[in-house]
Design a protein around this motif. Structure first.
Motif, mmCIF file in Angstrom:
data_model
loop_
_atom_site.group_PDB
_atom_site.id
_atom_site.type_symbol
_atom_site.label_atom_id
_atom_site.label_comp_id
_atom_site.label_asym_id
_atom_site.label_seq_id
_atom_site.Cartn_x
_atom_site.Cartn_y
_atom_site.Cartn_z
ATOM 1 N N PHE A 102 0.840 -1.193 0.000
ATOM 2 C CA PHE A 102 0.000 0.000 0.000
ATOM 3 C C PHE A 102 0.871 1.237 0.000
ATOM 4 N N SER A 103 0.266 2.349 -0.390
ATOM 5 C CA SER A 103 0.969 3.621 -0.319
ATOM 6 C C SER A 103 0.344 4.416 0.825
ATOM 7 N N VAL A 104 1.196 5.148 1.522
ATOM 8 C CA VAL A 104 0.737 5.883 2.701
ATOM 9 C C VAL A 104 1.583 7.139 2.863
ATOM 10 N N GLU A 105 0.943 8.211 3.287
ATOM 11 C CA GLU A 105 1.651 9.468 3.550
ATOM 12 C C GLU A 105 2.021 9.486 5.031
ATOM 13 N N ILE A 106 3.324 9.420 5.313
ATOM 14 C CA ILE A 106 3.824 9.338 6.690
ATOM 15 C C ILE A 106 5.140 10.098 6.833
ATOM 16 N N THR A 107 5.618 10.213 8.067
ATOM 17 C CA THR A 107 6.908 10.850 8.329
ATOM 18 C C THR A 107 8.023 9.805 8.235
ATOM 19 N N LYS A 108 9.254 10.284 8.205
ATOM 20 C CA LYS A 108 10.416 9.400 8.162
ATOM 21 C C LYS A 108 10.434 8.492 9.401
ATOM 22 N N HIS A 109 10.081 9.051 10.552
ATOM 23 C CA HIS A 109 10.038 8.289 11.805
ATOM 24 C C HIS A 109 8.995 7.173 11.724
ATOM 25 N N GLN A 110 7.821 7.485 11.170
ATOM 26 C CA GLN A 110 6.771 6.475 11.030
ATOM 27 C C GLN A 110 7.197 5.377 10.048
ATOM 28 N N ALA A 111 7.936 5.748 9.019
ATOM 29 C CA ALA A 111 8.442 4.757 8.059
ATOM 30 C C ALA A 111 9.351 3.764 8.782
ATOM 31 N N ALA A 112 10.166 4.261 9.713
ATOM 32 C CA ALA A 112 11.069 3.397 10.481
ATOM 33 C C ALA A 112 10.263 2.431 11.366
ATOM 34 N N ILE A 113 9.166 2.914 11.932
ATOM 35 C CA ILE A 113 8.302 2.057 12.757
ATOM 36 C C ILE A 113 7.712 0.933 11.897
ATOM 37 N N LEU A 114 7.217 1.291 10.711
ATOM 38 C CA LEU A 114 6.645 0.273 9.823
ATOM 39 C C LEU A 114 7.709 -0.727 9.370
ATOM 40 N N ARG A 115 8.924 -0.237 9.101
ATOM 41 C CA ARG A 115 10.017 -1.118 8.671
ATOM 42 C C ARG A 115 10.296 -2.208 9.696
ATOM 43 N N SER A 116 10.119 -1.886 10.976
ATOM 44 C CA SER A 116 10.460 -2.846 12.028
ATOM 45 C C SER A 116 9.337 -3.852 12.305
ATOM 46 N N ALA A 117 8.187 -3.692 11.666
ATOM 47 C CA ALA A 117 7.068 -4.617 11.891
ATOM 48 C C ALA A 117 7.337 -5.954 11.210
ATOM 49 N N LYS A 118 7.030 -7.029 11.908
ATOM 50 C CA LYS A 118 7.311 -8.361 11.363
ATOM 51 C C LYS A 118 6.522 -8.662 10.090
ATOM 52 N N GLU A 119 5.364 -8.019 9.917
ATOM 53 C CA GLU A 119 4.534 -8.271 8.731
ATOM 54 C C GLU A 119 5.063 -7.580 7.480
ATOM 55 N N VAL A 120 5.969 -6.621 7.670
ATOM 56 C CA VAL A 120 6.415 -5.768 6.565
ATOM 57 C C VAL A 120 7.739 -6.251 5.991
ATOM 58 N N ARG A 121 7.787 -6.330 4.665
ATOM 59 C CA ARG A 121 9.013 -6.737 3.980
ATOM 60 C C ARG A 121 9.873 -5.531 3.623
ATOM 61 N N VAL A 122 9.272 -4.514 3.007
ATOM 62 C CA VAL A 122 10.028 -3.348 2.539
ATOM 63 C C VAL A 122 9.190 -2.080 2.702
ATOM 64 N N VAL A 123 9.857 -0.996 3.091
ATOM 65 C CA VAL A 123 9.225 0.333 3.082
ATOM 66 C C VAL A 123 10.135 1.216 2.238
ATOM 67 N N GLU A 124 9.580 1.774 1.187
ATOM 68 C CA GLU A 124 10.370 2.575 0.257
ATOM 69 C C GLU A 124 9.733 3.919 0.027
ATOM 70 N N LYS A 125 10.546 4.970 0.073
ATOM 71 C CA LYS A 125 10.029 6.293 -0.212
ATOM 72 C C LYS A 125 9.722 6.397 -1.700
ATOM 73 N N ASN A 126 8.586 7.017 -2.018
ATOM 74 C CA ASN A 126 8.206 7.229 -3.410
ATOM 75 C C ASN A 126 9.191 8.199 -4.042
ATOM 76 N N GLN A 127 9.806 7.785 -5.124
ATOM 77 C CA GLN A 127 10.734 8.667 -5.832
ATOM 78 C C GLN A 127 9.975 9.427 -6.901
ATOM 79 N N GLU A 128 9.967 10.730 -6.789
ATOM 80 C CA GLU A 128 9.309 11.542 -7.812
ATOM 81 C C GLU A 128 10.258 11.687 -8.995
ATOM 82 N N PHE A 129 9.762 11.374 -10.167
ATOM 83 C CA PHE A 129 10.579 11.516 -11.368
ATOM 84 C C PHE A 129 10.151 12.785 -12.098
ATOM 85 N N ALA A 130 11.138 13.627 -12.378
ATOM 86 C CA ALA A 130 10.833 14.908 -13.037
ATOM 87 C C ALA A 130 10.619 14.691 -14.521
#
Length: 94
Positions: free
Chosen positions: A66-94
């Protein structure tokens, strides 16, 4: 003002129920899969992050993510969850 939010993509670990539902190609099967994933992703966010501190944008049935709007700190929390494989910041392409 709080931390800036950005869009991240969160990809989940292997889930046998997701695999089972994904194999049903009927219209009902696809709807059941969408509902299952949306609820699963909502529950993960509700369990890990404070209410109203994030904005889920969409669940992605093709990859169980899923995509979600969160802070860098919240991304770190999600990364540490056992259910989560990868958390990646959306790269905006110009």
């Amino acid at each position: 003002m709080g931390e800036r939010t950005e869009v991240y993509f969160v990809f989940m670990n292997f889930d046998p129920e997701y695999e089972r539902l994904r194999n049903d190609r009927s219209k009902e099967g696809m709807e059941e899969l969408d509902t299952y994933l949306s609820n699963k992703h909502d529950q993960l966010l509700e369990k890990l992050l404070p209410p109203n501190s994030y904005r889920k944008k969409s669940s992605l049935a093709i990859v169980d993510g899923f995509s979600v709007e969160i802070t860098k700190h919240q991304a770190a929390i999600l990364r540490s969850a056992k259910e989560v494989r990868v958390v990646e910041k959306n790269q905006e392409f110009a």
